[in-house]
Scaffold this motif. Structure first.
Motif, PDB file in Angstrom:
ATOM      1  N   VAL A 136       0.838  -1.069   0.129  1.00 34.86           N
ATOM      2  CA  VAL A 136      -0.065   0.072  -0.061  1.00 34.86           C
ATOM      3  C   VAL A 136       1.034   1.154   0.118  1.00 34.86           C
ATOM      4  O   VAL A 136       1.753   1.276   0.483  1.00 34.86           O
ATOM      5  CB  VAL A 136      -0.920   0.088   1.334  1.00 34.86           C
ATOM      6  CG1 VAL A 136      -1.671   1.317   1.453  1.00 34.86           C
ATOM      7  CG2 VAL A 136      -1.695  -1.292   1.301  1.00 34.86           C
ATOM      8  N   GLN A 137       0.677   1.914  -0.824  1.00 35.86           N
ATOM      9  CA  GLN A 137       1.517   3.400  -0.807  1.00 35.86           C
ATOM     10  C   GLN A 137       0.346   4.489  -0.620  1.00 35.86           C
ATOM     11  O   GLN A 137      -0.638   4.843  -1.268  1.00 35.86           O
ATOM     12  CB  GLN A 137       2.011   3.596  -2.182  1.00 35.86           C
ATOM     13  CG  GLN A 137       2.725   4.728  -2.293  1.00 35.86           C
ATOM     14  CD  GLN A 137       3.716   4.853  -3.920  1.00 35.86           C
ATOM     15  OE1 GLN A 137       3.804   3.729  -4.342  1.00 35.86           O
ATOM     16  NE2 GLN A 137       3.828   5.951  -4.249  1.00 35.86           N
ATOM     17  N   THR A 138       0.762   5.445   0.339  1.00 34.14           N
ATOM     18  CA  THR A 138      -0.079   6.718   0.692  1.00 34.14           C
ATOM     19  C   THR A 138       0.976   7.942   0.717  1.00 34.14           C
ATOM     20  O   THR A 138       1.948   7.714   1.000  1.00 34.14           O
ATOM     21  CB  THR A 138      -0.726   6.505   2.262  1.00 34.14           C
ATOM     22  OG1 THR A 138       0.342   5.950   3.062  1.00 34.14           O
ATOM     23  CG2 THR A 138      -1.573   5.345   2.267  1.00 34.14           C
ATOM     24  N   VAL A 139       0.231   8.914   0.508  1.00 33.84           N
ATOM     25  CA  VAL A 139       1.015  10.087   0.609  1.00 33.84           C
ATOM     26  C   VAL A 139       0.478  10.869   1.583  1.00 33.84           C
ATOM     27  O   VAL A 139      -0.690  11.307   1.719  1.00 33.84           O
ATOM     28  CB  VAL A 139       0.884  10.979  -0.784  1.00 33.84           C
ATOM     29  CG1 VAL A 139       1.527  12.180  -0.737  1.00 33.84           C
ATOM     30  CG2 VAL A 139       1.352  10.021  -2.040  1.00 33.84           C
ATOM     31  N   MET A 140       1.081  11.460   2.656  1.00 34.04           N
ATOM     32  CA  MET A 140       0.956  12.035   3.748  1.00 34.04           C
ATOM     33  C   MET A 140       1.796  13.397   3.824  1.00 34.04           C
ATOM     34  O   MET A 140       3.020  13.287   3.914  1.00 34.04           O
ATOM     35  CB  MET A 140       1.062  11.471   5.079  1.00 34.04           C
ATOM     36  CG  MET A 140       0.321  10.282   5.143  1.00 34.04           C
ATOM     37  SD  MET A 140      -0.057   9.077   6.714  1.00 34.04           S
ATOM     38  CE  MET A 140       1.698   9.161   7.245  1.00 34.04           C
ATOM     39  N   SER A 141       1.145  14.535   3.822  1.00 36.01           N
ATOM     40  CA  SER A 141       2.092  15.720   4.049  1.00 36.01           C
ATOM     41  C   SER A 141       3.219  15.809   2.905  1.00 36.01           C
ATOM     42  O   SER A 141       4.487  16.243   3.153  1.00 36.01           O
ATOM     43  CB  SER A 141       2.528  16.082   5.254  1.00 36.01           C
ATOM     44  OG  SER A 141       1.490  16.090   6.143  1.00 36.01           O
ATOM     45  N   THR A 147       5.628  -6.987   8.219  1.00 37.88           N
ATOM     46  CA  THR A 147       5.447  -5.542   7.753  1.00 37.88           C
ATOM     47  C   THR A 147       6.595  -4.642   7.637  1.00 37.88           C
ATOM     48  O   THR A 147       7.203  -4.576   8.770  1.00 37.88           O
ATOM     49  CB  THR A 147       4.274  -4.904   8.554  1.00 37.88           C
ATOM     50  OG1 THR A 147       3.133  -5.688   8.638  1.00 37.88           O
ATOM     51  CG2 THR A 147       3.866  -3.581   7.833  1.00 37.88           C
ATOM     52  N   ARG A 148       6.783  -4.233   6.274  1.00 40.53           N
ATOM     53  CA  ARG A 148       8.170  -3.534   6.127  1.00 40.53           C
ATOM     54  C   ARG A 148       7.523  -2.046   5.732  1.00 40.53           C
ATOM     55  O   ARG A 148       6.630  -2.146   4.792  1.00 40.53           O
ATOM     56  CB  ARG A 148       8.700  -4.033   4.992  1.00 40.53           C
ATOM     57  CG  ARG A 148      10.298  -3.332   4.978  1.00 40.53           C
ATOM     58  CD  ARG A 148      11.118  -3.726   3.759  1.00 40.53           C
ATOM     59  NE  ARG A 148      10.567  -3.318   2.550  1.00 40.53           N
ATOM     60  CZ  ARG A 148      10.809  -3.703   1.344  1.00 40.53           C
ATOM     61  NH1 ARG A 148      11.483  -4.986   1.412  1.00 40.53           N
ATOM     62  NH2 ARG A 148      10.379  -3.123   0.235  1.00 40.53           N
ATOM     63  N   THR A 149       7.907  -1.084   6.385  1.00 42.51           N
ATOM     64  CA  THR A 149       7.435   0.411   6.109  1.00 42.51           C
ATOM     65  C   THR A 149       8.570   1.283   5.604  1.00 42.51           C
ATOM     66  O   THR A 149       9.984   1.205   6.225  1.00 42.51           O
ATOM     67  CB  THR A 149       6.751   0.972   7.347  1.00 42.51           C
ATOM     68  OG1 THR A 149       5.847  -0.022   7.833  1.00 42.51           O
ATOM     69  CG2 THR A 149       6.454   2.434   7.199  1.00 42.51           C
ATOM     70  N   GLU A 150       8.560   1.814   4.656  1.00 41.34           N
ATOM     71  CA  GLU A 150       9.634   2.612   3.973  1.00 41.34           C
ATOM     72  C   GLU A 150       9.096   4.342   3.985  1.00 41.34           C
ATOM     73  O   GLU A 150       8.058   4.600   3.417  1.00 41.34           O
ATOM     74  CB  GLU A 150       9.935   2.514   2.594  1.00 41.34           C
ATOM     75  CG  GLU A 150      10.588   1.007   2.202  1.00 41.34           C
ATOM     76  CD  GLU A 150      10.588   1.013   0.939  1.00 41.34           C
ATOM     77  OE1 GLU A 150      10.372   1.484  -0.059  1.00 41.34           O
ATOM     78  OE2 GLU A 150      11.174  -0.335   0.394  1.00 41.34           O
ATOM     79  N   ILE A 151       9.768   4.985   4.637  1.00 40.36           N
ATOM     80  CA  ILE A 151       9.488   6.362   4.903  1.00 40.36           C
ATOM     81  C   ILE A 151      10.651   7.475   4.648  1.00 40.36           C
ATOM     82  O   ILE A 151      11.659   7.245   5.293  1.00 40.36           O
ATOM     83  CB  ILE A 151       8.958   6.761   6.115  1.00 40.36           C
ATOM     84  CG1 ILE A 151       7.630   6.109   6.425  1.00 40.36           C
ATOM     85  CG2 ILE A 151       8.546   8.319   6.130  1.00 40.36           C
ATOM     86  CD1 ILE A 151       7.128   6.376   7.824  1.00 40.36           C
ATOM     87  N   VAL A 152      10.739   7.994   3.335  1.00 43.15           N
ATOM     88  CA  VAL A 152      12.074   8.893   2.971  1.00 43.15           C
ATOM     89  C   VAL A 152      13.424   8.346   3.535  1.00 43.15           C
ATOM     90  O   VAL A 152      13.866   8.950   4.380  1.00 43.15           O
ATOM     91  CB  VAL A 152      11.786  10.240   3.436  1.00 43.15           C
ATOM     92  CG1 VAL A 152      12.712  11.348   2.650  1.00 43.15           C
ATOM     93  CG2 VAL A 152      10.219  10.895   3.152  1.00 43.15           C
ATOM     94  N   GLY A 153      13.857   7.178   2.899  1.00 45.16           N
ATOM     95  CA  GLY A 153      15.165   6.796   3.483  1.00 45.16           C
ATOM     96  C   GLY A 153      15.174   5.953   4.725  1.00 45.16           C
ATOM     97  O   GLY A 153      16.232   5.214   4.942  1.00 45.16           O
TER      98      GLY A 153
END
Length: 178
Positions: free
Chosen positions: A33-38, A55-61
């Protein structure tokens, strides 16, 4: 007949090993799932199998991974997963019994008709249990997130392959012994 018996032995061996691998593979289903927040993109990947959910989460680096094991982490997991685990274990046990029985038939009791029928019953029984497990898993995927075949992964595919091989072996041995 010895060549055909050898071929059945090879098919049952491959099916048995494939069943063991399917039981051990950690990925039966994956989704993302890809979401855009701010203006920040967050990608979440979920991998689940018979024994764990990761669950693997990728947030800006940044990349974080968390895994919960069904048996150790005391998470409340659905009854459908427990059912699939049971079907896979029973199917694996029956395929192991078929593997042992075909070895006995091939090495010790070549003229035994009853052992051939037992091999046939064990193979077909294992295939049925494996297919029930795969069907329950695919309906779980459909219920959880809407069915999409691309969400099903290696463990599911290996189960279908093992069940097909066992079904073929069981039918051939059944007609071979008639």
């Amino acid at each position: 007949m010895p060549c055909l018996l050898y071929l059945i032995f090879v098919i049952i061996t491959v099916a048995f090993v494939t069943t063991l691998i399917a039981l051990a593979v950690p990925v039966w289903q994956d989704s993302s799932v890809q979401t855009v927040m701010s203006s920040v993109t967050v990608k979440t990947y979920t991998y689940s199998g018979l024994w764990s959910v990761c669950t693997r989460t990728e947030i800006v680096g940044m990349d974080t991974l968390s895994c919960d094991t069904y048996l150790e982490d005391a998470i409340d997991y659905p009854g459908s997963v427990k059912g699939v685990q049971a079907m896979m274990i029973i199917g694996g046990a029956l395929s192991a019994a078929a593997f042992v029985a075909i070895i006995l038939k091939w090495c010790c009791f070549k003229t035994s008709d009853i052992l051939g029928k037992i091999v046939s019953i064990l193979c077909i029984g294992a295939a049925v249990f494996l297919l029930i497990g795969a069907i329950v898993w695919s309906t779980k995927v459909k219920k959880d997130q809407g069915f999409d075949a691309k969400d099903l992964n290696a463990g599911f595919a290996l189960t279908i392959i093992a069940a097909a091989l066992l079904l073929v072996a069981g039918v051939v041995v059944c007609f071979l012994e008639s």
